[in-house]
Design an enzyme around this catalytic site. Structure first.
Site, PDB file in Angstrom:
ATOM      1  N   PRO A   9       0.795  -1.224   0.000  1.00 33.80           N
ATOM      2  CA  PRO A   9       0.000   0.000   0.000  1.00 33.80           C
ATOM      3  C   PRO A   9       0.832   1.282   0.000  1.00 33.80           C
ATOM      4  O   PRO A   9       1.848   1.371   0.693  1.00 33.80           O
ATOM      5  CB  PRO A   9      -0.829  -0.097   1.285  1.00 33.80           C
ATOM      6  CG  PRO A   9      -0.143  -1.110   2.129  1.00 33.80           C
ATOM      7  CD  PRO A   9       0.520  -2.065   1.177  1.00 33.80           C
ATOM      8  N   ASN A  10       0.355   2.221  -0.795  1.00 30.13           N
ATOM      9  CA  ASN A  10       0.891   3.586  -0.888  1.00 30.13           C
ATOM     10  C   ASN A  10       2.235   3.693  -1.602  1.00 30.13           C
ATOM     11  O   ASN A  10       2.719   4.801  -1.821  1.00 30.13           O
ATOM     12  CB  ASN A  10       0.983   4.242   0.515  1.00 30.13           C
ATOM     13  CG  ASN A  10      -0.377   4.342   1.162  1.00 30.13           C
ATOM     14  OD1 ASN A  10      -1.312   4.861   0.555  1.00 30.13           O
ATOM     15  ND2 ASN A  10      -0.530   3.806   2.363  1.00 30.13           N
ATOM     16  N   ARG A  17       4.123  11.107  -2.096  1.00 31.21           N
ATOM     17  CA  ARG A  17       3.989  10.995  -0.634  1.00 31.21           C
ATOM     18  C   ARG A  17       5.297  11.354   0.070  1.00 31.21           C
ATOM     19  O   ARG A  17       6.373  11.030  -0.420  1.00 31.21           O
ATOM     20  CB  ARG A  17       3.545   9.573  -0.243  1.00 31.21           C
ATOM     21  CG  ARG A  17       4.650   8.539  -0.378  1.00 31.21           C
ATOM     22  CD  ARG A  17       4.231   7.121  -0.103  1.00 31.21           C
ATOM     23  NE  ARG A  17       3.938   6.853   1.284  1.00 31.21           N
ATOM     24  CZ  ARG A  17       4.139   5.666   1.872  1.00 31.21           C
ATOM     25  NH1 ARG A  17       4.615   4.646   1.181  1.00 31.21           N
ATOM     26  NH2 ARG A  17       3.833   5.493   3.121  1.00 31.21           N
ATOM     27  N   TYR A  22      10.685   9.485   1.529  1.00 29.72           N
ATOM     28  CA  TYR A  22      10.815   8.507   0.442  1.00 29.72           C
ATOM     29  C   TYR A  22      11.455   9.054  -0.837  1.00 29.72           C
ATOM     30  O   TYR A  22      11.683   8.290  -1.770  1.00 29.72           O
ATOM     31  CB  TYR A  22       9.430   7.918   0.121  1.00 29.72           C
ATOM     32  CG  TYR A  22       8.805   7.221   1.308  1.00 29.72           C
ATOM     33  CD1 TYR A  22       9.365   6.057   1.834  1.00 29.72           C
ATOM     34  CD2 TYR A  22       7.668   7.741   1.936  1.00 29.72           C
ATOM     35  CE1 TYR A  22       8.809   5.421   2.927  1.00 29.72           C
ATOM     36  CE2 TYR A  22       7.093   7.119   3.038  1.00 29.72           C
ATOM     37  CZ  TYR A  22       7.672   5.954   3.531  1.00 29.72           C
ATOM     38  OH  TYR A  22       7.123   5.327   4.622  1.00 29.72           O
ATOM     39  N   ASN A  73       7.954  -5.501  -0.331  1.00 29.97           N
ATOM     40  CA  ASN A  73       7.826  -4.327   0.528  1.00 29.97           C
ATOM     41  C   ASN A  73       6.334  -4.217   0.811  1.00 29.97           C
ATOM     42  O   ASN A  73       5.573  -3.707  -0.018  1.00 29.97           O
ATOM     43  CB  ASN A  73       8.355  -3.076  -0.171  1.00 29.97           C
ATOM     44  CG  ASN A  73       8.260  -1.852   0.739  1.00 29.97           C
ATOM     45  OD1 ASN A  73       7.611  -1.895   1.789  1.00 29.97           O
ATOM     46  ND2 ASN A  73       8.897  -0.765   0.342  1.00 29.97           N
ATOM     47  N   ALA A  76       2.820  -0.624   5.138  1.00 31.84           N
ATOM     48  CA  ALA A  76       2.352  -0.639   6.532  1.00 31.84           C
ATOM     49  C   ALA A  76       1.866  -2.023   6.976  1.00 31.84           C
ATOM     50  O   ALA A  76       1.873  -2.322   8.180  1.00 31.84           O
ATOM     51  CB  ALA A  76       1.253   0.395   6.719  1.00 31.84           C
ATOM     52  N   HIS A  79       3.783  -4.234   9.496  1.00 34.72           N
ATOM     53  CA  HIS A  79       3.771  -4.063  10.952  1.00 34.72           C
ATOM     54  C   HIS A  79       2.647  -4.823  11.653  1.00 34.72           C
ATOM     55  O   HIS A  79       2.639  -4.887  12.874  1.00 34.72           O
ATOM     56  CB  HIS A  79       3.731  -2.568  11.287  1.00 34.72           C
ATOM     57  CG  HIS A  79       4.753  -1.781  10.509  1.00 34.72           C
ATOM     58  ND1 HIS A  79       6.114  -2.023  10.614  1.00 34.72           N
ATOM     59  CD2 HIS A  79       4.627  -0.809   9.558  1.00 34.72           C
ATOM     60  CE1 HIS A  79       6.764  -1.213   9.793  1.00 34.72           C
ATOM     61  NE2 HIS A  79       5.888  -0.473   9.133  1.00 34.72           N
ATOM     62  N   ASP A  86       1.760 -15.548   7.093  1.00 36.54           N
ATOM     63  CA  ASP A  86       1.324 -16.924   6.801  1.00 36.54           C
ATOM     64  C   ASP A  86       1.483 -17.262   5.316  1.00 36.54           C
ATOM     65  O   ASP A  86       1.887 -18.369   4.962  1.00 36.54           O
ATOM     66  CB  ASP A  86      -0.150 -17.122   7.196  1.00 36.54           C
ATOM     67  CG  ASP A  86      -0.332 -17.292   8.703  1.00 36.54           C
ATOM     68  OD1 ASP A  86       0.674 -17.537   9.406  1.00 36.54           O
ATOM     69  OD2 ASP A  86      -1.480 -17.171   9.178  1.00 36.54           O
ATOM     70  N   GLU A  97      12.506  -9.233   2.608  1.00 35.06           N
ATOM     71  CA  GLU A  97      11.702  -8.036   2.902  1.00 35.06           C
ATOM     72  C   GLU A  97      12.566  -6.792   2.675  1.00 35.06           C
ATOM     73  O   GLU A  97      13.708  -6.746   3.119  1.00 35.06           O
ATOM     74  CB  GLU A  97      11.244  -8.111   4.356  1.00 35.06           C
ATOM     75  CG  GLU A  97      10.481  -6.873   4.801  1.00 35.06           C
ATOM     76  CD  GLU A  97       9.763  -7.115   6.125  1.00 35.06           C
ATOM     77  OE1 GLU A  97       9.082  -8.148   6.269  1.00 35.06           O
ATOM     78  OE2 GLU A  97       9.885  -6.262   7.008  1.00 35.06           O
ATOM     79  N   HIS A  99      12.539  -2.400   2.740  1.00 34.74           N
ATOM     80  CA  HIS A  99      11.909  -1.098   3.026  1.00 34.74           C
ATOM     81  C   HIS A  99      12.825  -0.011   2.518  1.00 34.74           C
ATOM     82  O   HIS A  99      14.043  -0.085   2.683  1.00 34.74           O
ATOM     83  CB  HIS A  99      11.662  -0.915   4.527  1.00 34.74           C
ATOM     84  CG  HIS A  99      10.743  -1.955   5.055  1.00 34.74           C
ATOM     85  ND1 HIS A  99       9.391  -1.914   4.825  1.00 34.74           N
ATOM     86  CD2 HIS A  99      10.983  -3.088   5.743  1.00 34.74           C
ATOM     87  CE1 HIS A  99       8.839  -2.983   5.371  1.00 34.74           C
ATOM     88  NE2 HIS A  99       9.778  -3.712   5.927  1.00 34.74           N
ATOM     89  N   SER A 101      12.854   3.092   3.608  1.00 40.13           N
ATOM     90  CA  SER A 101      13.348   3.848   4.768  1.00 40.13           C
ATOM     91  C   SER A 101      13.889   2.885   5.818  1.00 40.13           C
ATOM     92  O   SER A 101      13.589   1.685   5.793  1.00 40.13           O
ATOM     93  CB  SER A 101      12.206   4.683   5.355  1.00 40.13           C
ATOM     94  OG  SER A 101      11.188   3.829   5.850  1.00 40.13           O
ATOM     95  N   ARG A 106      12.562   5.134  12.817  1.00 39.14           N
ATOM     96  CA  ARG A 106      11.321   5.897  12.673  1.00 39.14           C
ATOM     97  C   ARG A 106      10.401   5.664  13.876  1.00 39.14           C
ATOM     98  O   ARG A 106      10.858   5.273  14.939  1.00 39.14           O
ATOM     99  CB  ARG A 106      10.662   5.529  11.332  1.00 39.14           C
ATOM    100  CG  ARG A 106      11.556   5.854  10.127  1.00 39.14           C
ATOM    101  CD  ARG A 106      10.865   5.595   8.818  1.00 39.14           C
ATOM    102  NE  ARG A 106       9.690   6.461   8.649  1.00 39.14           N
ATOM    103  CZ  ARG A 106       8.768   6.272   7.706  1.00 39.14           C
ATOM    104  NH1 ARG A 106       8.899   5.271   6.850  1.00 39.14           N
ATOM    105  NH2 ARG A 106       7.727   7.076   7.631  1.00 39.14           N
ATOM    106  N   ARG A 110       6.628   1.421  13.662  1.00 36.56           N
ATOM    107  CA  ARG A 110       7.266   0.873  12.445  1.00 36.56           C
ATOM    108  C   ARG A 110       8.449  -0.019  12.781  1.00 36.56           C
ATOM    109  O   ARG A 110       9.038  -0.652  11.910  1.00 36.56           O
ATOM    110  CB  ARG A 110       7.777   2.010  11.555  1.00 36.56           C
ATOM    111  CG  ARG A 110       6.692   2.810  10.916  1.00 36.56           C
ATOM    112  CD  ARG A 110       7.272   3.808   9.933  1.00 36.56           C
ATOM    113  NE  ARG A 110       6.394   4.937   9.816  1.00 36.56           N
ATOM    114  CZ  ARG A 110       5.308   4.961   9.047  1.00 36.56           C
ATOM    115  NH1 ARG A 110       5.000   3.938   8.307  1.00 36.56           N
ATOM    116  NH2 ARG A 110       4.535   6.027   9.026  1.00 36.56           N
TER     117      ARG A 110
END
Ligand code: DQA
Length: 141
Positions: A9-10, A17, A22, A73, A76, A79, A86, A97, A99, A101, A106, A110
């Site tokens: 998302p986002n 954003r 970012y 990635n 959110a 978290h 799963d 994984e 990210h 940032s 942060r 997060r």
């Protein structure tokens, strides 16, 4: 080796954003960069994005028997999504994984990833280069 990159998302709003966090690179620019870098490494990749948790789970399940590695990635969802944890566990595909940032520098919420323990490793804080690091790490595996 074929790798699926999943963005959550986002991330489609990169370049719009929170540019202070970012950066200015748009999502499309980041994808072009990743296709170019993957080509240099001679790794075929596909990149998908969704703002919807269930669609991300479908991407992971659909990767079963088709991809040798996943880079995710989850935004959110990282978290709090036990369902994505799963799904990663279910497919037994080496997953890294990423990210953009440094999530550990942060907000406190997060600083915990519930999805990372399902992965072979996590890379964060290096912007879009983190995905290239993850591709190299998958190649090493
Ligand atoms: C992010 C970090 C997450 O905490 C956040 O919700 C994002 C982006 C990153 O790439 O730094 O959407 O995953």
């Amino acid at each position: 080796m074929k790798v699926l990159i999943i963005n959550g998302p986002n991330l489609n709003f990169l370049g719009i954003r929170e540019k202070n966090v970012y950066g200015n690179t748009t999502y499309e620019e980041m994808c072009s960069y990743l296709y170019k870098e993957a080509k240099k490494l001679q790794v075929p990749i596909d990149i998908v994005q969704s703002n919807i948790e269930g669609e991300i789970i479908n991407f992971i399940q659909d990767a079963y028997d088709k991809y040798d590695g996943i880079i995710i990635n989850a935004g959110a969802y990282t978290h709090y999504s036990i369902a994505i944890f799963d799904a990663i566990k279910s497919v037994s595909i080496n997953t890294i994984e990423v990210h953009l940032s440094n999530i550990y520098a942060r907000e406190e919420f997060r600083q915990k990833s519930v999805t990372a323990p399902a992965c072979i490793g996590q890379i964060c804080g290096f912007g879009k280069y983190g995905y290239v690091m993850a591709l190299n790490a998958l190649l090493q595996k």
